[in-house]
Design an enzyme around this catalytic site. Structure first.
Site, PDB file in Angstrom:
ATOM      1  N   LYS A  64       0.862  -1.302  -0.051  1.00 34.85           N
ATOM      2  CA  LYS A  64      -0.173   0.011  -0.203  1.00 34.85           C
ATOM      3  C   LYS A  64       0.867   1.215  -0.120  1.00 34.85           C
ATOM      4  CE  LYS A  64      -2.103  -0.920   3.847  1.00 34.85           C
ATOM      5  NZ  LYS A  64      -1.585  -2.000   4.342  1.00 34.85           N
ATOM      6  N   ARG A  96      -8.696   1.547   9.533  1.00 35.87           N
ATOM      7  CA  ARG A  96      -8.309   0.293   9.913  1.00 35.87           C
ATOM      8  C   ARG A  96      -9.256  -0.447  10.756  1.00 35.87           C
ATOM      9  NH1 ARG A  96      -2.474   0.858   9.635  1.00 35.87           N
ATOM     10  NH2 ARG A  96      -1.272  -1.015   9.737  1.00 35.87           N
ATOM     11  N   ARG A 103      12.185  -5.598   3.602  1.00 38.46           N
ATOM     12  CA  ARG A 103      11.808  -4.012   3.288  1.00 38.46           C
ATOM     13  C   ARG A 103      12.891  -3.264   4.191  1.00 38.46           C
ATOM     14  NH1 ARG A 103       5.905  -2.228   3.900  1.00 38.46           N
ATOM     15  NH2 ARG A 103       5.874  -2.788   6.266  1.00 38.46           N
ATOM     16  N   ARG A 147      12.141  -1.274   9.589  1.00 35.57           N
ATOM     17  CA  ARG A 147      11.157  -0.751  10.710  1.00 35.57           C
ATOM     18  C   ARG A 147      11.267  -1.721  11.668  1.00 35.57           C
ATOM     19  NH1 ARG A 147       5.694   0.403   7.562  1.00 35.57           N
ATOM     20  NH2 ARG A 147       4.962  -0.429   9.320  1.00 35.57           N
ATOM     21  N   ARG A 195       0.427  -8.076  13.546  1.00 37.11           N
ATOM     22  CA  ARG A 195      -0.249  -6.897  12.725  1.00 37.11           C
ATOM     23  C   ARG A 195      -1.096  -8.082  11.729  1.00 37.11           C
ATOM     24  NH1 ARG A 195       4.440  -4.509  10.242  1.00 37.11           N
ATOM     25  NH2 ARG A 195       3.257  -3.085   9.201  1.00 37.11           N
TER      26      ARG A 195
HETATM   27  P1  AMP Z   1       1.501   1.017   8.996  1.00 36.32           P
HETATM   28  O1  AMP Z   1       2.792   1.739   8.646  1.00 36.32           O
HETATM   29  O2  AMP Z   1       0.262   1.494   8.136  1.00 36.32           O
HETATM   30  O3  AMP Z   1       1.750  -0.506   8.761  1.00 36.32           O
HETATM   31  O4  AMP Z   1       1.239   1.485  10.341  1.00 36.32           O
HETATM   32  C1  AMP Z   1       2.049   1.089  11.466  1.00 36.32           C
HETATM   33  C2  AMP Z   1       1.480   0.901  12.874  1.00 36.32           C
HETATM   34  O5  AMP Z   1       1.051   2.230  13.057  1.00 36.32           O
HETATM   35  C3  AMP Z   1       0.308   0.024  12.964  1.00 36.32           C
HETATM   36  O6  AMP Z   1       0.823  -1.448  13.203  1.00 36.32           O
HETATM   37  C4  AMP Z   1      -0.439   0.370  14.025  1.00 36.32           C
HETATM   38  O7  AMP Z   1       0.254   0.212  15.372  1.00 36.32           O
HETATM   39  C5  AMP Z   1      -0.195   2.006  13.854  1.00 36.32           C
HETATM   40  N1  AMP Z   1      -1.442   2.445  13.007  1.00 36.32           N
HETATM   41  C6  AMP Z   1      -1.079   2.982  11.818  1.00 36.32           C
HETATM   42  N2  AMP Z   1      -2.373   3.376  11.216  1.00 36.32           N
HETATM   43  C7  AMP Z   1      -3.255   3.066  12.184  1.00 36.32           C
HETATM   44  C8  AMP Z   1      -4.815   3.005  12.329  1.00 36.32           C
HETATM   45  N3  AMP Z   1      -5.663   3.613  11.417  1.00 36.32           N
HETATM   46  N4  AMP Z   1      -5.270   2.708  13.449  1.00 36.32           N
HETATM   47  C9  AMP Z   1      -4.714   1.976  14.380  1.00 36.32           C
HETATM   48  N5  AMP Z   1      -3.373   2.033  14.547  1.00 36.32           N
HETATM   49  C10 AMP Z   1      -2.767   2.470  13.266  1.00 36.32           C
END
Ligand code: AMP
Length: 220
Positions: A16, A92, A131, A164, A175
């Site tokens: 994404k 989410r 990554r 990361r 996740r």
């Molecule tokens: P991502 O980069 O989108 O995978 O987000 C990394 C982490 O940020 C996730 O594993 C969550 O802990 C937190 N996070 C990001 N977006 C959200 C969201 N919309 N709702 C809740 N937690 C989020």
């Protein structure tokens, strides 16, 4: 192309972020990635960063209130402009999706397209382990599929590449569990409204980008 309000949906590591960055650059759309906002806050050690750091490290979800508040703040600057917006990693959960709808409705707007980028969980664990992200500009590389020209350095800005903390296997699995329990219900939520297009995430990058562009232009 008209200014979309596009959501990229899909399991962690489906691509994404990579797609959102390409599309944002190509079409001058605003890219709103809640994960990037949180990682930024963690790096800056701001009060928000301190609050969310343990949640990110465990692969959990930040509370709806906090996420929605942050998105509202970010959107308030953008929403009036005639510029496309890509939501990446948000919404989410169902409450987040409903809050987003309500927010857009205040401005007589709505989500125009939702694209589900799909990938099997095991493929993702392997991909995510490869990554690397740029510390400075956030560009994303993959040691196998999209390696940087100079090892450890960003092609775009020369910044240092890092892995990361939440890309370790145990966290990725956590996740994924969250994705299936909290986020996957959004697929039906948007499908029943006729907004959803599904794209396999394991196709070449350009093919996925072109499919997202087709979905955006064909559904308005
Ligand atoms: P991502 O980069 O989108 O995978 O987000 C990394 C982490 O940020 C996730 O594993 C969550 O802990 C937190 N996070 C990001 N977006 C959200 C969201 N919309 N709702 C809740 N937690 C989020």
């Amino acid at each position: 192309m008209p200014a979309p309000r596009l959501i990229l949906l899909g399991p962690p590591g489906a691509g994404k972020g990579t797609q959102a960055k390409r599309l944002a650059e190509r079409w001058n759309w605003r890219h709103i990635a809640t994960g990037d906002l949180f990682r930024d806050a963690v790096r800056k050690e701001s009060p928000l960063g301190k609050q969310v750091k343990p949640i990110l490290e465990a692969g959990g979800l930040v509370s709806n209130e906090l996420v929605v508040g942050l998105v509202r703040e970010t959107l308030a600057e953008e929403i009036g402009a005639d510029r496309g917006i890509i939501f990446d990693g948000f919404p989410r959960t169902l409450p987040q999706a409903i809050a987003l709808d309500e927010f857009l409705m205040q401005y007589n707007q709505s989500i125009t397209t939702v694209v589900l980028i799909n990938t099997g969980d095991d493929i993702v664990v392997h991909r995510v382990a490869q990554r690397r992200s740029c510390e400075d500009c956030g560009a994303i590389f993959n040691l196998m599929h999209k390696p940087p020209a100079r090892p450890g350095r960003c092609d775009a800005c020369g910044g240092k590449l890092y892995q990361r903390a939440d890309d370790r296997e145990a966290t990725v699995r956590a996740r994924q569990r969250k994705y299936w329990s909290e986020t996957a219900p959004l697929i039906e939520f948007y499908r029943t409204r006729g907004l959803l297009t599904e794209i396999p995430g394991d196709l070449p990058l350009d093919v996925v980008t072109a499919s997202v562009e087709r979905a955006v232009s064909g559904r308005r």
